[in-house]
Design a protein around this motif. Structure first.
Motif, PDB file in Angstrom:
ATOM      1  N   VAL A 164       0.857  -1.182   0.000  1.00  0.00           N
ATOM      2  CA  VAL A 164       0.000   0.000   0.000  1.00  0.00           C
ATOM      3  C   VAL A 164       0.899   1.240   0.000  1.00  0.00           C
ATOM      4  N   PRO A 165       0.948   1.975  -1.119  1.00  0.00           N
ATOM      5  CA  PRO A 165       1.781   3.178  -1.133  1.00  0.00           C
ATOM      6  C   PRO A 165       1.181   4.258  -0.252  1.00  0.00           C
ATOM      7  N   THR A 166       1.993   4.867   0.562  1.00  0.00           N
ATOM      8  CA  THR A 166       1.554   5.978   1.406  1.00  0.00           C
ATOM      9  C   THR A 166       2.785   6.747   1.893  1.00  0.00           C
ATOM     10  N   PRO A 167       2.682   8.082   1.964  1.00  0.00           N
ATOM     11  CA  PRO A 167       3.859   8.832   2.443  1.00  0.00           C
ATOM     12  C   PRO A 167       4.204   8.491   3.887  1.00  0.00           C
ATOM     13  N   SER A 168       3.270   7.849   4.614  1.00  0.00           N
ATOM     14  CA  SER A 168       3.574   7.500   6.011  1.00  0.00           C
ATOM     15  C   SER A 168       4.110   6.075   6.146  1.00  0.00           C
TER      16      SER A 168
ATOM     17  N   CYS B  98      -3.700   1.237  -4.740  1.00  0.00           N
ATOM     18  CA  CYS B  98      -3.388   2.657  -4.906  1.00  0.00           C
ATOM     19  C   CYS B  98      -4.398   3.544  -4.211  1.00  0.00           C
ATOM     20  N   GLY B  99      -3.944   4.264  -3.204  1.00  0.00           N
ATOM     21  CA  GLY B  99      -4.810   5.218  -2.517  1.00  0.00           C
ATOM     22  C   GLY B  99      -4.929   6.503  -3.311  1.00  0.00           C
ATOM     23  N   ARG B 100      -5.982   7.258  -3.033  1.00  0.00           N
ATOM     24  CA  ARG B 100      -6.196   8.629  -3.536  1.00  0.00           C
ATOM     25  C   ARG B 100      -6.756   9.421  -2.368  1.00  0.00           C
ATOM     26  N   TYR B 101      -7.032  10.677  -2.571  1.00  0.00           N
ATOM     27  CA  TYR B 101      -7.608  11.553  -1.524  1.00  0.00           C
ATOM     28  C   TYR B 101      -6.715  11.525  -0.278  1.00  0.00           C
ATOM     29  N   GLU B 102      -7.300  11.280   0.915  1.00  0.00           N
ATOM     30  CA  GLU B 102      -6.476  11.227   2.138  1.00  0.00           C
ATOM     31  C   GLU B 102      -5.989   9.806   2.431  1.00  0.00           C
ATOM     32  N   GLY B 103      -6.233   8.890   1.527  1.00  0.00           N
ATOM     33  CA  GLY B 103      -5.769   7.514   1.717  1.00  0.00           C
ATOM     34  C   GLY B 103      -6.929   6.549   1.935  1.00  0.00           C
ATOM     35  N   ILE B 104      -6.566   5.297   2.267  1.00  0.00           N
ATOM     36  CA  ILE B 104      -7.532   4.201   2.406  1.00  0.00           C
ATOM     37  C   ILE B 104      -7.881   4.042   3.887  1.00  0.00           C
TER      38      ILE B 104
ATOM     39  N   VAL C 261       4.206   1.493   2.145  1.00  0.00           N
ATOM     40  CA  VAL C 261       5.517   1.874   1.624  1.00  0.00           C
ATOM     41  C   VAL C 261       5.494   3.290   1.053  1.00  0.00           C
ATOM     42  N   SER C 262       6.518   4.069   1.395  1.00  0.00           N
ATOM     43  CA  SER C 262       6.659   5.429   0.869  1.00  0.00           C
ATOM     44  C   SER C 262       7.801   5.478  -0.130  1.00  0.00           C
ATOM     45  N   ILE C 263       7.589   6.196  -1.250  1.00  0.00           N
ATOM     46  CA  ILE C 263       8.717   6.311  -2.195  1.00  0.00           C
ATOM     47  C   ILE C 263       9.546   7.564  -1.929  1.00  0.00           C
ATOM     48  N   GLY C 264       9.192   8.363  -0.943  1.00  0.00           N
ATOM     49  CA  GLY C 264      10.018   9.538  -0.645  1.00  0.00           C
ATOM     50  C   GLY C 264       9.277  10.514   0.240  1.00  0.00           C
ATOM     51  N   ASP C 265      10.029  11.477   0.762  1.00  0.00           N
ATOM     52  CA  ASP C 265       9.444  12.426   1.709  1.00  0.00           C
ATOM     53  C   ASP C 265       8.791  13.603   0.997  1.00  0.00           C
ATOM     54  N   TYR C 266       7.744  13.302   0.267  1.00  0.00           N
ATOM     55  CA  TYR C 266       6.939  14.309  -0.404  1.00  0.00           C
ATOM     56  C   TYR C 266       5.580  13.670  -0.622  1.00  0.00           C
ATOM     57  N   VAL C 267       4.573  14.492  -0.951  1.00  0.00           N
ATOM     58  CA  VAL C 267       3.216  13.945  -1.056  1.00  0.00           C
ATOM     59  C   VAL C 267       2.710  14.048  -2.494  1.00  0.00           C
ATOM     60  N   LEU C 268       2.391  12.901  -3.057  1.00  0.00           N
ATOM     61  CA  LEU C 268       1.824  12.819  -4.403  1.00  0.00           C
ATOM     62  C   LEU C 268       0.303  12.884  -4.294  1.00  0.00           C
ATOM     63  N   ALA C 269      -0.365  13.013  -5.448  1.00  0.00           N
ATOM     64  CA  ALA C 269      -1.832  13.070  -5.421  1.00  0.00           C
ATOM     65  C   ALA C 269      -2.439  11.679  -5.295  1.00  0.00           C
ATOM     66  N   GLY C 270      -1.691  10.657  -5.663  1.00  0.00           N
ATOM     67  CA  GLY C 270      -2.242   9.301  -5.602  1.00  0.00           C
ATOM     68  C   GLY C 270      -1.146   8.270  -5.638  1.00  0.00           C
ATOM     69  N   GLY C 271      -1.499   7.008  -5.380  1.00  0.00           N
ATOM     70  CA  GLY C 271      -0.500   5.948  -5.293  1.00  0.00           C
ATOM     71  C   GLY C 271      -0.013   5.434  -6.642  1.00  0.00           C
ATOM     72  N   GLU C 272      -0.656   5.872  -7.739  1.00  0.00           N
ATOM     73  CA  GLU C 272      -0.324   5.279  -9.044  1.00  0.00           C
ATOM     74  C   GLU C 272       1.136   5.511  -9.437  1.00  0.00           C
TER      75      GLU C 272
HETATM   76  C1  SAM Z   1      -2.627  13.057  -1.083  1.00  0.00           C
HETATM   77  S1  SAM Z   1      -1.925  11.506  -0.656  1.00  0.00           S
HETATM   78  C2  SAM Z   1      -2.478  11.280   0.990  1.00  0.00           C
HETATM   79  C3  SAM Z   1      -1.557  11.886   1.960  1.00  0.00           C
HETATM   80  C4  SAM Z   1      -1.957  11.636   3.417  1.00  0.00           C
HETATM   81  N1  SAM Z   1      -2.911  12.579   3.834  1.00  0.00           N
HETATM   82  C5  SAM Z   1      -0.709  11.796   4.288  1.00  0.00           C
HETATM   83  O1  SAM Z   1      -0.303  12.900   4.545  1.00  0.00           O
HETATM   84  O2  SAM Z   1      -0.109  10.748   4.624  1.00  0.00           O
HETATM   85  C6  SAM Z   1      -2.907  10.386  -1.568  1.00  0.00           C
HETATM   86  C7  SAM Z   1      -2.264   9.074  -1.918  1.00  0.00           C
HETATM   87  O3  SAM Z   1      -1.102   9.293  -2.686  1.00  0.00           O
HETATM   88  C8  SAM Z   1      -0.172   8.256  -2.474  1.00  0.00           C
HETATM   89  N2  SAM Z   1       1.099   8.859  -2.077  1.00  0.00           N
HETATM   90  C9  SAM Z   1       1.330  10.171  -1.881  1.00  0.00           C
HETATM   91  N3  SAM Z   1       2.604  10.395  -1.565  1.00  0.00           N
HETATM   92  C10 SAM Z   1       3.227   9.203  -1.561  1.00  0.00           C
HETATM   93  C11 SAM Z   1       4.559   8.783  -1.283  1.00  0.00           C
HETATM   94  N4  SAM Z   1       5.516   9.646  -0.957  1.00  0.00           N
HETATM   95  N5  SAM Z   1       4.845   7.467  -1.371  1.00  0.00           N
HETATM   96  C12 SAM Z   1       3.893   6.577  -1.690  1.00  0.00           C
HETATM   97  N6  SAM Z   1       2.600   6.923  -1.957  1.00  0.00           N
HETATM   98  C13 SAM Z   1       2.265   8.216  -1.895  1.00  0.00           C
HETATM   99  C14 SAM Z   1      -0.774   7.340  -1.434  1.00  0.00           C
HETATM  100  O4  SAM Z   1      -1.395   6.274  -2.110  1.00  0.00           O
HETATM  101  C15 SAM Z   1      -1.803   8.230  -0.761  1.00  0.00           C
HETATM  102  O5  SAM Z   1      -2.846   7.488  -0.216  1.00  0.00           O
END
Ligand code: SAM
Length: 255
Positions: free
Chosen positions: A84-88, A110-116, A133-144
């Protein structure tokens, strides 16, 4: 063969998996990629996959019921490793890519919005190995995009995917003597381009000297660009020459 199931509300994001090394690996059957539209498991007319967050706050959260139905259908009685991709999440590293390349089946959600909704990870965590799993210390719009990054890093490690299997051995972060080291600069023909010369040692044909020069450059680049990695190099992977060079590079007025 590695099977990859990817669940997303934007399966079209994965068109790049048709091209280059990964596209060829799919054609050859080394990689079996299956894309799934999450909305296929949403039952209302709008195919809703999100709702407002408990506790308030901005944004929307992806609904557990839709994810549950999707994952149940995709995995059946199987037990893929779920990513599950997530910045956390834990950092995606070359080491993790190596580990995932040894699996037989990966499921990417793949999460979108604030996540799953977090209960999805709890629910499947009792049946599957689940990694956030996070791919880096930044926030993308989605997990794709994060999944594309991971699939490319994992896919190129599969047997037969790279034209020259040794390429992966010399890569930055490769296990062994390159662990935690960045690869140094690379050059090709011509020997002089716009007045810039290729370092002479690379033209010398002396394998030992070339290897030493490459390692010096890797150490220099790591100290310059990633001092935190350089500070954590395993002393057991460093020979006397490495140690002397690192000491030199530590001196602030060294070139
Ligand atoms: C806008 S982000 C959600 C950010 C969440 N509110 C947080 O701060 O942890 C939406 C989705 O983008 C993906 N995503 C964003 N940044 C990512 C990262 N650095 N690594 C992996 N997935 C990421 C994840 O799937 C996440 O659920």
């Amino acid at each position: 063969m590695l099977r990859l199931d990817i669940v997303s509300i934007f399966p079209e994001y994965f068109a790049p998996l048709d091209v280059s090394l990964i596209g060829k690996a799919r054609e050859r059957g080394t990689l079996d990629v299956r894309l799934h539209q999450l909305r296929d498991w949403a039952h209302d007319v709008h195919k809703t996959v999100d709702d407002t967050p408990y506790g308030g706050g901005p944004g929307m959260v992806m609904k557990p019921e839709v994810w549950g139905e999707a994952i149940d259908t995709v995995i059946g009685d199987g037990t893929p490793r779920m990513i599950v991709p997530t910045p956390s999440g834990r950092p995606f590293t070359q080491e993790l890519a190596q580990e995932l390349a040894r699996e037989e089946w990966l499921l990417f959600c793949c999460g979108r919005y604030e996540g799953i909704d977090s209960r999805v990870m709890t629910e499947y965590g009792s049946r599957l190995r689940v990694d956030e799993v996070s791919i880096g210390d930044y926030v993308l719009a989605g997990g794709e995009v994060a999944v594309l990054v991971m699939v490319e890093a994992i896919g190129r490690l599969l047997p037969g995917v790279l034209g020259n299997a040794c390429s992966a051995v010399d890569d930055s972060f490769a296990p062994g003597s390159m662990r935690n080291l960045l690869e140094g600069p690379v050059y090709t023909k011509p020997p002089v381009w716009r007045g810039h010369e290729v370092p002479g040692v690379l033209l010398s044909g002396h394998h030992g000297k070339v290897a030493r020069w490459r390692r010096d450059e890797a150490l220099r680049r790591t100290v310059k660009n990633r001092p935190e990695l350089a500070a954590n190099l395993d002393p057991q992977t460093l020979d006397k020459h490495d140690q002397a060079l690192l000491k030199d590079l530590e001196t602030p007025d060294s070139p």
